[in-house]
Scaffold this motif. Structure first.
Motif, PDB file in Angstrom:
ATOM      1  N   TYR A  53      -7.642  87.759  -7.291  1.00  0.00           N
ATOM      2  CA  TYR A  53      -8.937  87.083  -7.248  1.00  0.00           C
ATOM      3  C   TYR A  53      -9.426  87.315  -8.738  1.00  0.00           C
ATOM      4  N   PRO A  54     -10.212  86.486  -9.341  1.00  0.00           N
ATOM      5  CA  PRO A  54     -10.664  86.488 -10.733  1.00  0.00           C
ATOM      6  C   PRO A  54     -11.385  87.697 -10.871  1.00  0.00           C
ATOM      7  N   HIS A  55     -12.085  88.404  -9.807  1.00  0.00           N
ATOM      8  CA  HIS A  55     -12.819  89.604 -10.393  1.00  0.00           C
ATOM      9  C   HIS A  55     -11.815  90.737 -10.324  1.00  0.00           C
ATOM     10  N   GLN A  56     -10.628  90.579  -9.938  1.00  0.00           N
ATOM     11  CA  GLN A  56      -9.389  91.826 -10.247  1.00  0.00           C
ATOM     12  C   GLN A  56      -8.792  91.662 -11.568  1.00  0.00           C
ATOM     13  N   MET A  57      -9.063  90.765 -12.361  1.00  0.00           N
ATOM     14  CA  MET A  57      -8.397  90.661 -13.480  1.00  0.00           C
ATOM     15  C   MET A  57      -9.277  90.887 -14.681  1.00  0.00           C
ATOM     16  N   SER A  58      -8.696  91.241 -16.000  1.00  0.00           N
ATOM     17  CA  SER A  58      -9.733  91.518 -17.076  1.00  0.00           C
ATOM     18  C   SER A  58     -10.096  90.164 -17.669  1.00  0.00           C
ATOM     19  N   GLY A  59     -10.836  90.263 -18.672  1.00  0.00           N
ATOM     20  CA  GLY A  59     -11.279  89.035 -19.379  1.00  0.00           C
ATOM     21  C   GLY A  59     -10.373  88.183 -19.908  1.00  0.00           C
ATOM     22  N   GLY A  60      -9.387  88.930 -20.598  1.00  0.00           N
ATOM     23  CA  GLY A  60      -8.283  88.237 -21.453  1.00  0.00           C
ATOM     24  C   GLY A  60      -7.278  87.724 -20.570  1.00  0.00           C
ATOM     25  N   MET A  61      -7.169  88.369 -19.467  1.00  0.00           N
ATOM     26  CA  MET A  61      -6.085  87.783 -18.348  1.00  0.00           C
ATOM     27  C   MET A  61      -6.818  86.539 -17.853  1.00  0.00           C
ATOM     28  N   ALA A  83      -6.361  68.029 -20.509  1.00  0.00           N
ATOM     29  CA  ALA A  83      -6.884  69.424 -19.818  1.00  0.00           C
ATOM     30  C   ALA A  83      -7.948  69.912 -20.691  1.00  0.00           C
ATOM     31  N   MET A  84      -8.633  70.729 -20.026  1.00  0.00           N
ATOM     32  CA  MET A  84      -9.846  71.587 -20.577  1.00  0.00           C
ATOM     33  C   MET A  84      -9.719  73.272 -20.364  1.00  0.00           C
ATOM     34  N   VAL A  85      -9.840  73.822 -21.415  1.00  0.00           N
ATOM     35  CA  VAL A  85     -10.145  75.374 -21.434  1.00  0.00           C
ATOM     36  C   VAL A  85     -11.413  75.635 -21.782  1.00  0.00           C
ATOM     37  N   PHE A  86     -12.169  76.535 -20.914  1.00  0.00           N
ATOM     38  CA  PHE A  86     -14.012  76.549 -21.156  1.00  0.00           C
ATOM     39  C   PHE A  86     -13.893  78.061 -21.617  1.00  0.00           C
ATOM     40  N   GLN A  87     -15.313  78.222 -21.996  1.00  0.00           N
ATOM     41  CA  GLN A  87     -15.727  79.383 -22.697  1.00  0.00           C
ATOM     42  C   GLN A  87     -15.681  80.602 -21.968  1.00  0.00           C
ATOM     43  N   ASP A  88     -16.333  80.783 -20.928  1.00  0.00           N
ATOM     44  CA  ASP A  88     -16.471  81.910 -20.038  1.00  0.00           C
ATOM     45  C   ASP A  88     -15.462  81.593 -18.975  1.00  0.00           C
ATOM     46  N   PRO A  89     -14.190  82.709 -19.243  1.00  0.00           N
ATOM     47  CA  PRO A  89     -13.270  82.554 -18.298  1.00  0.00           C
ATOM     48  C   PRO A  89     -13.670  83.285 -16.838  1.00  0.00           C
ATOM     49  N   LEU A  90     -14.750  84.183 -16.642  1.00  0.00           N
ATOM     50  CA  LEU A  90     -15.040  84.541 -15.535  1.00  0.00           C
ATOM     51  C   LEU A  90     -15.699  83.534 -14.454  1.00  0.00           C
ATOM     52  N   SER A  99     -17.426  87.374   8.403  1.00  0.00           N
ATOM     53  CA  SER A  99     -17.028  86.131   7.973  1.00  0.00           C
ATOM     54  C   SER A  99     -17.443  86.041   6.349  1.00  0.00           C
ATOM     55  N   TYR A 100     -18.450  86.873   5.992  1.00  0.00           N
ATOM     56  CA  TYR A 100     -18.809  87.195   4.689  1.00  0.00           C
ATOM     57  C   TYR A 100     -17.393  87.699   3.879  1.00  0.00           C
ATOM     58  N   ALA A 101     -16.840  88.610   4.545  1.00  0.00           N
ATOM     59  CA  ALA A 101     -15.698  89.326   4.106  1.00  0.00           C
ATOM     60  C   ALA A 101     -14.637  88.327   3.797  1.00  0.00           C
ATOM     61  N   VAL A 102     -14.556  87.577   4.801  1.00  0.00           N
ATOM     62  CA  VAL A 102     -13.252  86.658   4.864  1.00  0.00           C
ATOM     63  C   VAL A 102     -13.544  85.754   3.735  1.00  0.00           C
ATOM     64  N   ILE A 103     -14.891  85.132   3.539  1.00  0.00           N
ATOM     65  CA  ILE A 103     -14.991  84.269   2.409  1.00  0.00           C
ATOM     66  C   ILE A 103     -15.104  84.697   1.157  1.00  0.00           C
ATOM     67  N   ASP A 104     -15.591  85.887   0.943  1.00  0.00           N
ATOM     68  CA  ASP A 104     -15.752  86.310  -0.286  1.00  0.00           C
ATOM     69  C   ASP A 104     -14.906  87.668  -0.638  1.00  0.00           C
ATOM     70  N   PRO A 105     -13.861  87.614  -1.319  1.00  0.00           N
ATOM     71  CA  PRO A 105     -12.827  88.504  -1.721  1.00  0.00           C
ATOM     72  C   PRO A 105     -13.664  89.995  -2.355  1.00  0.00           C
ATOM     73  N   ARG A 106     -14.875  89.571  -2.953  1.00  0.00           N
ATOM     74  CA  ARG A 106     -15.619  90.666  -3.701  1.00  0.00           C
ATOM     75  C   ARG A 106     -16.117  91.730  -2.606  1.00  0.00           C
ATOM     76  N   VAL A 107     -16.734  91.173  -1.653  1.00  0.00           N
ATOM     77  CA  VAL A 107     -17.243  92.210  -0.656  1.00  0.00           C
ATOM     78  C   VAL A 107     -16.105  93.248  -0.181  1.00  0.00           C
ATOM     79  N   ARG A 108     -14.834  92.659   0.328  1.00  0.00           N
ATOM     80  CA  ARG A 108     -13.889  93.181   0.745  1.00  0.00           C
ATOM     81  C   ARG A 108     -13.515  94.472   0.060  1.00  0.00           C
ATOM     82  N   THR A 109     -13.696  94.363  -1.209  1.00  0.00           N
ATOM     83  CA  THR A 109     -13.147  95.528  -2.099  1.00  0.00           C
ATOM     84  C   THR A 109     -14.174  96.553  -2.409  1.00  0.00           C
ATOM     85  N   ARG A 110     -15.549  96.286  -1.919  1.00  0.00           N
ATOM     86  CA  ARG A 110     -16.616  96.769  -2.458  1.00  0.00           C
ATOM     87  C   ARG A 110     -16.682  98.372  -1.521  1.00  0.00           C
TER      88      ARG A 110
END
Lengths: 343, 327
Positions: B155-163, B97-104, A332-343
């Protein structure tokens, strides 16, 4: 579930299943060695301290305890893989240990499941509400309640509940799993059996017997899950992405579900998995108070009598349940959190 | 594209933070400024000067407990501070609308970027998720995210900071708001990406006629983007002017100091002149100029009388002893 989630999650599950079987194998070895290194032993437990060396040797041979320990282990593994765990020597001498497991385990599972269900269903909403009204009376009251939940020993709470609700006010049954209604047995899970055979009075009776022990058992997981939910929600509420969600003008419901709870659930889900272990231990005590007929009683006798077969099957199965629950947690963690899946 | 009726008119905005066991702290202290449709206005100052709190107060995003907000924030004739939380919720993301400082950290880590775009459209445009997806992909394309049909599932972690920052801009612009507030949108990014994001913002606000409030500590950002600049110090505006006059002839010693602290390529060998001290050295504005302890040219009057903001010829200045304009 969308397709892009399914593929990686499936790979993840297979990887974890392989890890899990490894854990069980190592555990079986440790358990086997540990039981045999306990002082005393099956033979002394059955024959007493003053038995003659000849009769001891005869019984040892009959039970196969005279062989080298590694041979005993391999024999045990070989038979266990075929579902044979040997005969009981102490709990119900001569009965198949796996049979004892089959009659006892459903009671404990039924009880533990209801307890964790009660704990989670109450604790998560309450934790969320408490966090949102941080410092308010509801928050303070539930924090105190959860402290009491952790601090009061389960068996004491069980006694209190039994005294008031069963003995003094007579609202619920005092002990046992079911009144004798001549119910048909299918799975050994009494509530489920009644539903399957449409003997609803059987289910109702079983449920009434479950309520007090389940509430007693739920106290600690409730308290822990509540505290973790509250802390996690407080953390998430401070996150920038919740502010972004607010800046988008999203409805409260969407912010609560998609942005706050979904992230806050990550630590909560882990905690629930870990609580299952504590729950099985707590069930032993609760079962004792309510004479519930689960594995608790059987375990106690099996320990006194050094009934290796019964101890092995009960402990291994309890451990398997724990590992499987934690596998479910990780999935369920992997379903909720995409960051776990790709690890 | 500019007209004279202001889109946003902030009047005497004051935000006070209650602090347990301490004097309440006025983070924003009587700030007034206007933004006309399509105009780009800068709010400039060091951290702690009240520029972010000003923007959060306009958005109605300050935590309600312990804070008092007073003054007026008129947006198209409605005082936003008097709106109910539900009415404000309807406007956020749609009108402003608003854009914030830290995109991650500003994107939800467990929700695909596409959904984080579509949820605004679902909320304010009443679109279904399915209908909103191609619109979201189009928005991502507009902010320069390549292959948006695939990226929308990332998902956000799959993108670069600029993206990620581009995605946040796409989210902010999804409902074509009339006002965009960008709070240090480039601070967390690499220098090369900073320039791209600024160019993108500039292009988008020019194309769509969206008014922009640019909040930054970086005068370099302001120089390339803003029509008008407000310089804040200690929760008050100390100087205001159109970009060119302000940069050519800064009158307030603080503005002058900020300009002196910018590294310039054409001044090789010259030392930067930093402003000594930090915001923590502030005097309260009540009986003096808050900037006096750090000022390069204080006079006696600066520590005795609070300077007022005086307006003349489109410039505003709060100083007893302004920098002389070289003639």
């Amino acid at each position: 579930m969308p397709k892009e989630v399914c593929g990686p999650v499936l790979r993840y599950i297979i990887r974890r299943l392989l890890q899990m079987s490894g854990v069980i194998v190592v555990l079986s070895l440790l358990l086997f060695l540990w039981l045999r290194s306990l002082p005393g032993g099956t033979v002394s437990a059955i024959l007493g301290e003053r038995a003659t060396p000849e009769s001891r040797a005869r019984l040892e041979k009959a039970l196969g305890l005279d062989e080298p320990i590694y041979l005993q282990y391999f024999r045990f593994v070989g038979r266990a893989l075929r579902g044979e765990f040997g005969a009981s020597t102490g709990v119900l001498p001569g009965r198949d240990a796996f049979d004892i497991f089959l009659t006892r385990f459903p009671a404990t599972i039924e009880l533990s499941f209801l307890a964790i269900l009660i704990a989670v269903v109450v604790a998560i909403p309450l934790g969320y509400v408490a966090a949102r009204s941080r410092g308010g009376w509801l928050d303070n009251a539930s924090v105190v309640a959860s402290l009491i939940g952790v601090a009061v020993p389960v068996f004491f709470l069980a006694f209190l509940l039994k005294y008031f609700f069963a003995i003094k006010w007579g609202l619920l049954p005092v002990s046992g799993r079911q009144e004798s209604l001549g119910c048909t047995r299918v799975t050994g899970f009494f509530v489920l059996d009644g539903l399957l055979t449409r003997e609803f009075d059987c289910s109702w009776s079983a449920l009434r017997h479950l309520i007090l022990p389940a509430f007693a058992l739920a106290s600690i997981p409730f308290a822990v899950v509540f505290r973790i939910t509250r802390a996690a929600v407080l953390d998430v509420l401070d996150e920038d992405y919740v502010r972004t969600a607010e800046a988008k003008g999203l409805t409260k419901q969407v912010i609560r579900g998609r942005h706050v709870l979904r992230n806050a659930m990550l630590p909560v889900v882990t905690t629930i998995g870990l609580q299952v272990g504590a729950l099985l231990a707590g069930a032993v005590l609760t079962e004792k108070v309510f004479a519930f007929g689960g594995i608790g009683e059987a375990l106690a006798i099996a320990f006194q009598m050094r009934d290796y077969s019964v101890l092995q099957v009960l402990i291994l199965m309890a451990a398997t349940v724990f590992v499987v629950v934690n596998l479910l947690v990780d999935i369920s963690y992997a379903v909720i959190d995409p960051r776990v899946r790709t690890r | 594209m500019m007209s004279d009726a202001p889109l946003l008119s902030v009047e005497d905005l004051t935000v006070t933070f209650g602090r347990r066991g301490q004097e309440p702290f006025r983070a924003v202290d009587g700030v007034s400024f206007q933004v006309r449709p399509g105009q780009t206005v800068g709010l400039v100052g060091e951290s702690g000067c009240g520029k972010s709190v000003t923007s959060l107060a306009i958005m109605g995003l300050l935590p309600q407990r312990g804070n008092t907000v007073s003054g007026r924030v008129d947006f198209e004739g409605t005082n936003l501070l008097e709106l109910s939380t539900d009415d404000m919720r309807d406007r956020r993301g749609r009108d402003i609308a608003m854009v914030f400082q830290d995109p991650l950290s500003s994107l939800n880590p467990v929700v695909p970027v596409g959904v984080q775009v579509t949820e605004v459209l679902e909320r304010h445009r009443g679109m279904t998720r399915k209908a909103a997806m191609p619109v979201a992909a189009d928005l991502l394309r507009r902010v320069g995210i390549p292959d948006p049909d695939r990226r929308i599932k990332d998902y956000p972690h799959q993108m670069s900071g600029g993206m990620r920052q581009r995605a946040l801009i796409a989210i902010a612009l999804a409902c074509a708001p009339r006002l965009l507030i960008a709070d240090e949108p480039t601070t967390a990014l690499d220098v090369t990406i900073q320039a791209q994001i600024l160019a993108l913002l500039k292009e988008l606000v020019e194309d769509t006629g969206t008014a922009l409030i640019m909040i930054t500590h970086d005068l370099g950002v302001v120089a390339g983007l803003c029509d008008e600049v407000n310089v804040l110090y200690g929760g008050r505006i100390v100087e205001r002017g159109a970009r060119h006059p302000l940069f050519r002839d800064p009158r307030h010693p603080y503005t002058n100091g900020l300009l002196g602290s910018i590294p310039r390529l054409d001044a090789v060998g010259e030392r930067l002149t930093p402003i000594p001290g930090s915001v923590a050295d502030n005097l309260p504005w009540d009986h003096a100029c808050a900037f006096a302890p750090r000022c390069s040219q204080p006079i006696e009057r600066c520590t005795q009388v609070t300077p007022v903001l005086e307006e003349s010829f489109g410039r505003a200045l709060r100083c007893h002893n302004p920098v002389e304009v070289p003639r």
